[in-house]
Design a protein around this motif. Structure first.
Motif, PDB file in Angstrom:
ATOM      1  N   LYS A   1       0.119  -1.285   0.073  1.00 15.98           N
ATOM      2  CA  LYS A   1      -0.237   0.396   0.141  1.00 15.98           C
ATOM      3  C   LYS A   1       0.862   1.598  -0.378  1.00 15.98           C
ATOM      4  CE  LYS A   1      -3.940   1.707   1.149  1.00 15.98           C
ATOM      5  NZ  LYS A   1      -4.562   1.613   0.136  1.00 15.98           N
ATOM      6  N   VAL A   2       0.541   2.267  -1.048  1.00 15.10           N
ATOM      7  CA  VAL A   2       1.587   3.426  -0.827  1.00 15.10           C
ATOM      8  C   VAL A   2       0.794   4.243  -0.432  1.00 15.10           C
ATOM      9  CG1 VAL A   2       2.518   5.281  -2.737  1.00 15.10           C
ATOM     10  CG2 VAL A   2       2.528   2.635  -2.897  1.00 15.10           C
ATOM     11  N   GLU A   3       1.630   5.153   0.489  1.00 16.03           N
ATOM     12  CA  GLU A   3       0.766   5.550   1.488  1.00 16.03           C
ATOM     13  C   GLU A   3       0.596   7.197   0.628  1.00 16.03           C
ATOM     14  OE1 GLU A   3       3.628   8.819   3.406  1.00 16.03           O
ATOM     15  OE2 GLU A   3       4.731   6.507   4.055  1.00 16.03           O
ATOM     16  N   GLU A   4      -1.064   7.612   0.888  1.00 16.77           N
ATOM     17  CA  GLU A   4      -1.285   8.495   0.321  1.00 16.77           C
ATOM     18  C   GLU A   4      -0.557  10.027   0.202  1.00 16.77           C
ATOM     19  OE1 GLU A   4      -3.957   7.921  -1.027  1.00 16.77           O
ATOM     20  OE2 GLU A   4      -4.816   9.770  -2.397  1.00 16.77           O
ATOM     21  N   SER A   5       0.514  10.475   0.652  1.00 14.80           N
ATOM     22  CA  SER A   5       1.221  11.820   0.333  1.00 14.80           C
ATOM     23  C   SER A   5       1.795  11.320  -1.115  1.00 14.80           C
ATOM     24  CB  SER A   5       1.544  11.950   1.234  1.00 14.80           C
ATOM     25  OG  SER A   5       2.849  11.299   1.788  1.00 14.80           O
ATOM     26  N   VAL A   6       2.235   9.780  -0.721  1.00 21.73           N
ATOM     27  CA  VAL A   6       3.513   9.373  -2.155  1.00 21.73           C
ATOM     28  C   VAL A   6       2.304   9.394  -3.392  1.00 21.73           C
ATOM     29  CG1 VAL A   6       5.014   7.921  -2.358  1.00 21.73           C
ATOM     30  CG2 VAL A   6       4.756   8.776  -0.331  1.00 21.73           C
ATOM     31  N   ARG A   7       1.581   8.522  -3.294  1.00 23.23           N
ATOM     32  CA  ARG A   7       1.019   8.233  -4.388  1.00 23.23           C
ATOM     33  C   ARG A   7       0.293   9.322  -5.271  1.00 23.23           C
ATOM     34  NH1 ARG A   7      -4.443   6.666  -6.443  1.00 23.23           N
ATOM     35  NH2 ARG A   7      -5.397   8.631  -5.171  1.00 23.23           N
ATOM     36  N   GLU A   8      -0.136  10.119  -4.311  1.00 19.88           N
ATOM     37  CA  GLU A   8      -0.452  11.762  -4.818  1.00 19.88           C
ATOM     38  C   GLU A   8       0.315  11.548  -5.859  1.00 19.88           C
ATOM     39  OE1 GLU A   8      -2.302  14.646  -2.846  1.00 19.88           O
ATOM     40  OE2 GLU A   8      -3.934  13.519  -2.279  1.00 19.88           O
ATOM     41  N   LYS A   9       1.502  11.922  -5.421  1.00 23.33           N
ATOM     42  CA  LYS A   9       2.993  12.978  -6.436  1.00 23.33           C
ATOM     43  C   LYS A   9       3.227  12.051  -7.679  1.00 23.33           C
ATOM     44  CE  LYS A   9       6.093  15.236  -5.091  1.00 23.33           C
ATOM     45  NZ  LYS A   9       7.325  15.297  -3.810  1.00 23.33           N
ATOM     46  N   ALA A  10       3.032  10.291  -6.676  1.00 24.34           N
ATOM     47  CA  ALA A  10       3.878   9.354  -8.284  1.00 24.34           C
ATOM     48  C   ALA A  10       2.891   9.165  -8.796  1.00 24.34           C
ATOM     49  CB  ALA A  10       3.584   8.347  -7.264  1.00 24.34           C
ATOM     50  N   LEU A  11       1.281   9.491  -8.812  1.00 24.73           N
ATOM     51  CA  LEU A  11       0.217   9.655  -9.597  1.00 24.73           C
ATOM     52  C   LEU A  11       0.730  10.355 -11.109  1.00 24.73           C
ATOM     53  CD1 LEU A  11      -2.893   7.765 -10.062  1.00 24.73           C
ATOM     54  CD2 LEU A  11      -3.688   9.772  -9.436  1.00 24.73           C
ATOM     55  N   LYS A  12       0.607  11.352 -10.797  1.00 25.72           N
ATOM     56  CA  LYS A  12       0.796  12.359 -12.151  1.00 25.72           C
ATOM     57  C   LYS A  12       1.552  12.200 -13.027  1.00 25.72           C
ATOM     58  CE  LYS A  12      -0.803  16.377  -9.101  1.00 25.72           C
ATOM     59  NZ  LYS A  12      -0.262  16.573  -7.577  1.00 25.72           N
ATOM     60  N   PRO A  13       3.743  11.336 -12.726  1.00 25.85           N
ATOM     61  CA  PRO A  13       4.285  11.175 -14.129  1.00 25.85           C
ATOM     62  C   PRO A  13       3.556   9.610 -14.549  1.00 25.85           C
ATOM     63  CG  PRO A  13       5.449  10.632 -11.706  1.00 25.85           C
ATOM     64  CD  PRO A  13       3.931  11.639 -12.228  1.00 25.85           C
ATOM     65  N   ILE A  14       2.749   8.909 -13.900  1.00 24.76           N
ATOM     66  CA  ILE A  14       2.603   8.130 -14.423  1.00 24.76           C
ATOM     67  C   ILE A  14       1.749   8.230 -15.236  1.00 24.76           C
ATOM     68  CG2 ILE A  14       1.026   5.743 -14.279  1.00 24.76           C
ATOM     69  CD1 ILE A  14       2.448   5.559 -11.584  1.00 24.76           C
ATOM     70  N   GLU A  15       0.359   9.001 -15.110  1.00 31.79           N
ATOM     71  CA  GLU A  15      -0.898   9.460 -15.816  1.00 31.79           C
ATOM     72  C   GLU A  15      -0.060   9.747 -17.538  1.00 31.79           C
ATOM     73  OE1 GLU A  15      -4.501   9.897 -12.720  1.00 31.79           O
ATOM     74  OE2 GLU A  15      -3.671  11.828 -13.211  1.00 31.79           O
ATOM     75  N   ARG A  16       0.619  10.585 -17.105  1.00 25.38           N
ATOM     76  CA  ARG A  16       1.026  11.383 -17.871  1.00 25.38           C
ATOM     77  C   ARG A  16       1.666  10.392 -18.816  1.00 25.38           C
ATOM     78  NH1 ARG A  16       4.678  15.012 -14.463  1.00 25.38           N
ATOM     79  NH2 ARG A  16       3.009  16.663 -14.206  1.00 25.38           N
ATOM     80  N   MET A  17       2.878   9.394 -18.629  1.00 30.54           N
ATOM     81  CA  MET A  17       2.625   8.339 -19.821  1.00 30.54           C
ATOM     82  C   MET A  17       1.217   8.013 -20.157  1.00 30.54           C
ATOM     83  SD  MET A  17       4.353   4.825 -19.137  1.00 30.54           S
ATOM     84  CE  MET A  17       3.547   4.677 -17.665  1.00 30.54           C
ATOM     85  N   LEU A  18       0.319   6.852 -19.662  1.00 32.86           N
ATOM     86  CA  LEU A  18      -0.820   6.945 -20.267  1.00 32.86           C
ATOM     87  C   LEU A  18      -1.714   7.694 -20.591  1.00 32.86           C
ATOM     88  CD1 LEU A  18      -2.209   4.765 -16.518  1.00 32.86           C
ATOM     89  CD2 LEU A  18      -1.138   3.915 -18.564  1.00 32.86           C
TER      90      LEU A  18
END
Ligand code: 13P
Length: 298
Positions: free
Chosen positions: A279-296
């Motif tokens: 489980k990725v903690e929410e504060s990290v998840r929010e930041k990590a999601l952005k570059p993944i979404e840019r890729m997708l």
């Protein structure tokens, strides 16, 4: 009941789906609902309907699933299934790079921890690395952490690239001489390799592709023999889906000990207990999601 039957029964009872990477043990691939490369597994994780994802792969892949599917329980049947390539770079390293090279975009290979992704501008996988680097507006790029994939991308783009010096020890064990020896024996064989291989191996290849890219290439190609330069697990799908073709693993040393940590016994236990969870903690998840979404979204 066989262990496979027990897993299928529990999977239904627990409303779980089993996702497996192309490098998993043959028997693990055979009980999975979906087998694929890291990009396909990321895309599927984002759309899963079941409550539980049993992720048969390595830690960063389970983290990516957790980032994309925060309301699902993501289980990695062995928490020690890590990735030495991902471990070559820390979030502090990325922060220092950003300090030093202020107007560069950080493009991170998916083989990185969630915390490293959180410090990055874009994520890519081996299936889309060239197209991600080509499509993003920035001209100056820091590519982390795989030097071989970085070399491959830099050969196909005009962008200015600084490349981190990490590598995958499993792919590194495949030597140019291995390819040359097999080529002498099987003269008509095509050399198909993963971009994590050393650049001297990449330079000998007829085709360079992600794991699922290799499967697609072989299926559509009219050849008969193939020298495969990647982790041994891929040979299972290649042989299963192309029984009329012949495959030669470039090196018997190309076996990832981490991918092989996931076994049927551990899958069964993890379905019984619904752990260990990633489980990725929410504060990290929010930041990590952005570059993944840019890729997708590219
Ligand atoms: P793929 O994206 O080709 O599945 O590769 C993942 C990986 O970790 C290779 O070592």
């Amino acid at each position: 009941m066989t262990i496979q039957e027990k897993i299928q029964k529990l999977k239904r009872e627990k409303n779980a789906i089993i996702l497996a990477h192309n490098y998993q043990l043959p028997e693990v691939q055979d009980i999975a609902d979906f087998v694929g490369d890291s990009l396909e597994l990321a895309r599927i994780s984002a759309q899963v309907k079941e409550e539980v994802i049993i992720f048969c792969g390595v830690h960063f892949m389970a983290e990516t699933a957790s980032i994309l599917a925060p309301n699902k329980k993501v289980i990695l049947p062995d928490l020690f299934a890590g990735c030495p390539l991902a471990n070559t770079i820390t979030p502090e390293d990325v922060k220092s790079l950003k300090e030093k090279y202020k107007n560069y975009a950080i493009v991170a290979y998916v083989n990185t921890s969630a915390k490293v992704k959180a410090e990055s501008d874009y994520i890519c996988t081996s299936a889309n690395a060239i197209s991600v680097v080509e499509k993003i507006p920035e001209e100056k790029i820091i590519f982390i952490p795989d030097r071989n994939l970085g070399y491959y991308v830099s050969k196909h783009t005009k962008k200015e690239m600084i490349i981190w010096n990490g590598f995958c020890p499993t792919h590194q064990r495949i030597l140019p001489q291995d390819i040359i020896n097999l080529k002498e024996k099987y003269k008509d064989a095509k050399v198909v390799v993963h971009p994590e291989c050393r650049k001297e191996v990449l330079d000998l290849a007829d085709k360079i592709a992600s794991t699922s890219g290799i499967i697609k290439f072989v299926k559509e190609d009219d050849g008969k023999r193939y020298i495969i330069g990647t982790e041994a697990g891929l040979l299972h799908r290649l042989r299963k889906e192309n029984p009329e073709k012949e495959f030669y693993l470039a090196s018997s040393l190309a076996v990832c000990p981490n991918m092989k940590k996931i076994t049927l016994d551990k899958i069964l236990t993890s379905l019984e207990n619904l752990e260990p969870e990633v489980k990725v903690e929410e504060s990290v998840r929010e930041k990590a999601l952005k570059p993944i979404e840019r890729m997708l979204n590219l």
